[in-house]
Design a protein around this motif. Structure first.
Motif, PDB file in Angstrom:
ATOM      1  N   SER A  30      20.595  46.181  34.385  1.00 38.60           N
ATOM      2  CA  SER A  30      22.074  46.174  35.578  1.00 38.60           C
ATOM      3  C   SER A  30      22.999  47.011  35.384  1.00 38.60           C
ATOM      4  CB  SER A  30      22.892  45.153  35.129  1.00 38.60           C
ATOM      5  OG  SER A  30      22.663  43.314  34.382  1.00 38.60           O
ATOM      6  N   SER A  45      23.919  46.230  40.696  1.00 39.52           N
ATOM      7  CA  SER A  45      22.420  45.841  41.623  1.00 39.52           C
ATOM      8  C   SER A  45      21.581  45.121  39.968  1.00 39.52           C
ATOM      9  CB  SER A  45      21.250  46.610  42.144  1.00 39.52           C
ATOM     10  OG  SER A  45      20.070  46.194  42.482  1.00 39.52           O
ATOM     11  N   ARG A  46      20.241  44.858  39.662  1.00 36.70           N
ATOM     12  CA  ARG A  46      19.352  43.639  38.165  1.00 36.70           C
ATOM     13  C   ARG A  46      18.041  44.118  38.736  1.00 36.70           C
ATOM     14  NH1 ARG A  46      22.252  38.741  36.296  1.00 36.70           N
ATOM     15  NH2 ARG A  46      23.834  40.423  35.600  1.00 36.70           N
ATOM     16  N   TYR A  81      17.700  52.396  42.760  1.00 36.07           N
ATOM     17  CA  TYR A  81      18.182  51.825  43.575  1.00 36.07           C
ATOM     18  C   TYR A  81      18.227  51.986  44.923  1.00 36.07           C
ATOM     19  CZ  TYR A  81      22.887  49.745  45.558  1.00 36.07           C
ATOM     20  OH  TYR A  81      23.075  49.108  47.062  1.00 36.07           O
ATOM     21  N   PRO A  83      18.383  50.518  48.522  1.00 33.86           N
ATOM     22  CA  PRO A  83      19.737  49.132  49.495  1.00 33.86           C
ATOM     23  C   PRO A  83      18.463  49.418  50.430  1.00 33.86           C
ATOM     24  CG  PRO A  83      21.184  51.008  48.865  1.00 33.86           C
ATOM     25  CD  PRO A  83      20.191  50.862  48.468  1.00 33.86           C
ATOM     26  N   SER A  88      14.628  44.422  48.736  1.00 31.94           N
ATOM     27  CA  SER A  88      15.676  45.318  47.442  1.00 31.94           C
ATOM     28  C   SER A  88      16.961  44.343  47.503  1.00 31.94           C
ATOM     29  CB  SER A  88      16.228  46.255  47.698  1.00 31.94           C
ATOM     30  OG  SER A  88      17.035  46.749  48.659  1.00 31.94           O
ATOM     31  N   TYR A  89      16.516  43.206  48.602  1.00 33.49           N
ATOM     32  CA  TYR A  89      17.535  41.994  48.867  1.00 33.49           C
ATOM     33  C   TYR A  89      18.860  43.156  48.935  1.00 33.49           C
ATOM     34  CZ  TYR A  89      13.342  39.050  48.542  1.00 33.49           C
ATOM     35  OH  TYR A  89      12.919  38.377  48.757  1.00 33.49           O
ATOM     36  N   THR A  92      20.987  44.323  45.946  1.00 35.62           N
ATOM     37  CA  THR A  92      20.947  43.597  44.672  1.00 35.62           C
ATOM     38  C   THR A  92      19.736  43.687  43.546  1.00 35.62           C
ATOM     39  OG1 THR A  92      19.959  41.248  45.876  1.00 35.62           O
ATOM     40  CG2 THR A  92      22.207  41.434  46.209  1.00 35.62           C
ATOM     41  N   ARG A  93      18.614  44.354  44.049  1.00 36.75           N
ATOM     42  CA  ARG A  93      17.809  43.868  42.822  1.00 36.75           C
ATOM     43  C   ARG A  93      17.067  44.984  43.245  1.00 36.75           C
ATOM     44  NH1 ARG A  93      13.532  39.157  44.027  1.00 36.75           N
ATOM     45  NH2 ARG A  93      15.211  37.536  44.359  1.00 36.75           N
TER      46      ARG A  93
END
Length: 162
Positions: A30, A45-46, A81, A83, A88-89, A92-93
């Motif tokens: 994470s 994010s994770r 990362y 966004p 990646s919603y 968050t992913r």
């Protein structure tokens, strides 16, 4: 001091500025952010997939920050990362951007800044500026003890030529 309940078994944490990368032995990793004003840790994010993580490290490429992960299946994985990407919603992913099977378990990473030739007028120096090389060790205790049956390698972000 700040606290966050991640409900994970974290075995490694590293930081760059106010970002923290937390590696879990069974549930991947994470990215957390520390906010000094309010003294809080928040989940940024994770990785949504289960992964048995051995080691993690940040990958610096100018203004971009990537994440290197090694796993039980002897893979070296690169995450970003992003966004703005739909998959990646909303960030968050984390998105897996590359993976390599290195054929050995990687249990250590370390970063060093890139150094070009000391001539300041050289255009090649600008290509290496603000980049880091990420080194990794296999078996044993990484590079310092690599002669005891281990190995070492490196990962350097390069520009894509189209």
């Amino acid at each position: 001091m700040a606290f966050i309940d991640t409900q994970l078994y974290i075995h490694q944490m590293i930081s760059v500025k106010n970002f923290i990368m937390a590696a879990d032995i069974m549930k991947s990793f994470s990215i957390l952010r520390y906010q000094e004003e309010s003294k809080t840790l928040s989940l940024v994010s994770r990785d949504p997939k289960l992964l048995e993580v051995y080691s993690v490290e940040f990958m610096v490429d100018n203004s971009q920050l990537g994440f290197l992960v090694s796993d039980r299946e002897k893979n070296l994985l690169v995450y970003m990362y992003q966004p703005e990407a739909r998959e990646s919603y909303g960030g968050t992913r984390l998105l897996r951007r590359a993976d390599f099977n290195v054929g050995a378990h990687i249990n250590a990473f370390w970063r060093t800044p890139c150094r070009g030739i000391m001539d300041g007028s050289n255009k090649k120096n600008l290509a290496w500026e603000n980049k880091h090389i990420t080194w990794f060790g296999k078996y044993g205790l990484a590079l310092l003890l690599s002669w005891t049956g281990g190995g070492a390698g490196s990962r350097l972000p390069l520009r894509c030529l189209s």
